[in-house]
Motif scaffolding. Structure first.
Motif, mmCIF file in Angstrom:
data_model
loop_
_atom_site.group_PDB
_atom_site.id
_atom_site.type_symbol
_atom_site.label_atom_id
_atom_site.label_comp_id
_atom_site.label_asym_id
_atom_site.label_seq_id
_atom_site.Cartn_x
_atom_site.Cartn_y
_atom_site.Cartn_z
ATOM 1 N N ARG A 173 60.454 152.579 95.285
ATOM 2 C CA ARG A 173 59.487 153.538 94.945
ATOM 3 C C ARG A 173 59.190 154.052 93.606
ATOM 4 O O ARG A 173 58.206 154.354 93.014
ATOM 5 C CB ARG A 173 59.382 154.637 95.987
ATOM 6 C CG ARG A 173 59.050 154.210 97.442
ATOM 7 C CD ARG A 173 57.702 153.702 97.546
ATOM 8 N NE ARG A 173 57.641 152.239 97.429
ATOM 9 C CZ ARG A 173 56.332 151.793 97.108
ATOM 10 N NH1 ARG A 173 55.431 152.342 97.301
ATOM 11 N NH2 ARG A 173 56.553 150.339 96.559
ATOM 12 N N GLN A 174 60.514 154.433 93.082
ATOM 13 C CA GLN A 174 60.636 155.090 91.639
ATOM 14 C C GLN A 174 60.204 153.940 90.780
ATOM 15 O O GLN A 174 59.617 154.081 89.754
ATOM 16 C CB GLN A 174 62.018 155.438 91.619
ATOM 17 C CG GLN A 174 62.084 156.158 89.994
ATOM 18 C CD GLN A 174 61.170 157.332 89.783
ATOM 19 O OE1 GLN A 174 61.275 158.332 90.576
ATOM 20 N NE2 GLN A 174 60.407 157.357 88.752
ATOM 21 N N ILE A 177 56.263 153.969 90.551
ATOM 22 C CA ILE A 177 56.038 154.770 89.928
ATOM 23 C C ILE A 177 56.023 154.484 88.400
ATOM 24 O O ILE A 177 54.988 154.928 87.629
ATOM 25 C CB ILE A 177 56.714 156.427 90.271
ATOM 26 C CG1 ILE A 177 56.340 156.685 91.735
ATOM 27 C CG2 ILE A 177 56.382 157.490 89.154
ATOM 28 C CD1 ILE A 177 57.344 157.862 92.282
ATOM 29 N N ASP A 178 57.267 154.145 87.905
ATOM 30 C CA ASP A 178 57.349 153.904 86.591
ATOM 31 C C ASP A 178 56.293 152.765 86.077
ATOM 32 O O ASP A 178 55.836 152.801 84.956
ATOM 33 C CB ASP A 178 58.857 153.198 86.327
ATOM 34 C CG ASP A 178 59.818 154.270 86.555
ATOM 35 O OD1 ASP A 178 59.459 155.510 86.652
ATOM 36 O OD2 ASP A 178 60.940 154.003 86.561
ATOM 37 N N ALA A 180 53.407 152.108 87.451
ATOM 38 C CA ALA A 180 52.007 152.719 87.585
ATOM 39 C C ALA A 180 51.833 153.689 86.457
ATOM 40 O O ALA A 180 50.803 153.546 85.552
ATOM 41 C CB ALA A 180 51.834 153.749 88.772
ATOM 42 N N LYS A 181 52.767 154.469 85.868
ATOM 43 C CA LYS A 181 52.676 155.606 84.765
ATOM 44 C C LYS A 181 52.245 154.635 83.513
ATOM 45 O O LYS A 181 51.660 155.115 82.775
ATOM 46 C CB LYS A 181 53.701 156.347 84.772
ATOM 47 C CG LYS A 181 53.904 157.439 85.790
ATOM 48 C CD LYS A 181 55.062 158.505 85.747
ATOM 49 C CE LYS A 181 55.041 159.401 86.782
ATOM 50 N NZ LYS A 181 56.155 160.297 86.601
ATOM 51 N N GLN A 197 47.129 155.714 90.342
ATOM 52 C CA GLN A 197 47.396 157.154 90.695
ATOM 53 C C GLN A 197 47.593 157.335 92.050
ATOM 54 O O GLN A 197 48.769 158.258 92.568
ATOM 55 C CB GLN A 197 46.349 157.957 90.101
ATOM 56 C CG GLN A 197 46.645 159.471 90.163
ATOM 57 C CD GLN A 197 47.574 160.085 89.192
ATOM 58 O OE1 GLN A 197 47.639 159.659 88.119
ATOM 59 N NE2 GLN A 197 48.513 160.614 89.859
ATOM 60 N N ILE A 200 51.330 156.483 92.830
ATOM 61 C CA ILE A 200 52.312 157.403 92.150
ATOM 62 C C ILE A 200 52.415 158.465 93.250
ATOM 63 O O ILE A 200 53.547 159.058 93.839
ATOM 64 C CB ILE A 200 51.741 157.984 90.969
ATOM 65 C CG1 ILE A 200 52.307 156.997 89.838
ATOM 66 C CG2 ILE A 200 52.641 159.150 90.673
ATOM 67 C CD1 ILE A 200 51.278 157.475 88.552
ATOM 68 N N ASP A 201 51.311 159.072 93.853
ATOM 69 C CA ASP A 201 51.279 160.239 94.499
ATOM 70 C C ASP A 201 51.922 160.044 96.014
ATOM 71 O O ASP A 201 52.909 160.648 96.583
ATOM 72 C CB ASP A 201 49.677 160.780 94.861
ATOM 73 C CG ASP A 201 49.029 161.345 93.572
ATOM 74 O OD1 ASP A 201 49.930 161.728 92.678
ATOM 75 O OD2 ASP A 201 47.716 161.412 93.533
ATOM 76 N N SER A 203 53.968 157.557 96.566
ATOM 77 C CA SER A 203 55.505 157.063 96.397
ATOM 78 C C SER A 203 56.347 158.325 96.343
ATOM 79 O O SER A 203 57.396 158.394 96.996
ATOM 80 C CB SER A 203 55.537 156.232 95.194
ATOM 81 O OG SER A 203 55.060 154.920 95.376
ATOM 82 N N THR A 204 55.767 159.309 95.521
ATOM 83 C CA THR A 204 56.342 160.556 95.531
ATOM 84 C C THR A 204 56.587 161.130 96.776
ATOM 85 O O THR A 204 57.907 161.767 97.007
ATOM 86 C CB THR A 204 55.881 161.491 94.686
ATOM 87 O OG1 THR A 204 55.310 160.955 93.276
ATOM 88 C CG2 THR A 204 56.085 162.757 94.353
#
Length: 218
Positions: A173-174, A177-178, A180-181, A197, A200-201, A203-204
């Protein structure tokens, strides 16, 4: 080792092809990082590591067009498919009922996400190569590969499949996020930007939930 790299000739060719053109480059392959001997002999580790190793191998075999929208859509699709394979292993072989239920919920949701990515890909063609994007995402993929090798060879993974699933899903999941960012720094497609986006939300939130559900090793 072949890396995800920009190639002007590849970009020119890809620009003439439809959104499905890169699928052939993302066909399933075997291989990936090799863990320690103890990891290789423990199904509680290999059943979860292998789908993630295969996912990274596929991502490395994708030929970059340099276009952030086009390339991210394919990267995100391969990464989501890798997550699905990991979730299926927990559903089929896990012991913790809460984790199995969570995995099933995530698997169902990921089907919708993959459908969205597939639909978006049909309308995309590479038109604006960006070397900075390609290089940054390439570093992200290499970091994913290295992390899997280190995790597989370390004592982070045990003989408890449920705990291993929690550890690897949090890492996966991290990684999402990486990716996607990085895309959001360069992307232009409104649908993909919204997807990134939301990813990211979600996955966090999933990472936070997973950290509260880690089981006691058995």
């Amino acid at each position: 080792m072949k890396t995800f790299q920009s190639n002007p000739a590849v970009w020119a060719l890809a620009a003439l092809l439809s959104g499905s053109s890169l699928v052939a480059c993302a066909q399933a392959t075997t291989g990936g990082a090799t863990a320690s001997a103890s990891t290789a002999s423990d199904p509680a580790k290999t059943m979860l590591l292998q789908p993630l190793q295969q996912m990274v191998t596929k991502m490395k075999k994708l030929q970059a067009t340099g276009d952030p929208d086009f390339d991210y859509a394919f990267q995100a699709k391969v990464h989501a498919q890798g997550a699905q394979d990991l979730l299926k292993q927990e559903i089929q072989n896990g012991k913790d009922s809460s984790l199995k239920q969570m995995a099933q919920t995530l698997l169902t949701a990921s089907e919708t996400e993959l459908s969205q990515l597939t639909s978006t890909l049909t309308s995309l063609k590479p038109t604006r190569p960006n070397q900075a994007y390609t290089q940054q995402q390439g570093r992200n993929v290499e970091a994913m590969s290295l992390k899997l090798q280190q995790t597989g060879a370390s004592d982070k993974l045990t003989s408890n499949l449920d705990n291993n699933f929690s550890t690897l899903l949090i890492d996966q999941r991290q990684d999402a996020i990486d990716l996607a960012k990085t895309y959001l720094q360069y992307g232009k497609n409104s649908t993909l930007k919204a997807y990134a986006q939301q990813l990211i939300d979600k996955s966090t939130q999933q990472m936070q939930q997973m950290k509260t559900m880690v089981t006691t090793p058995k």
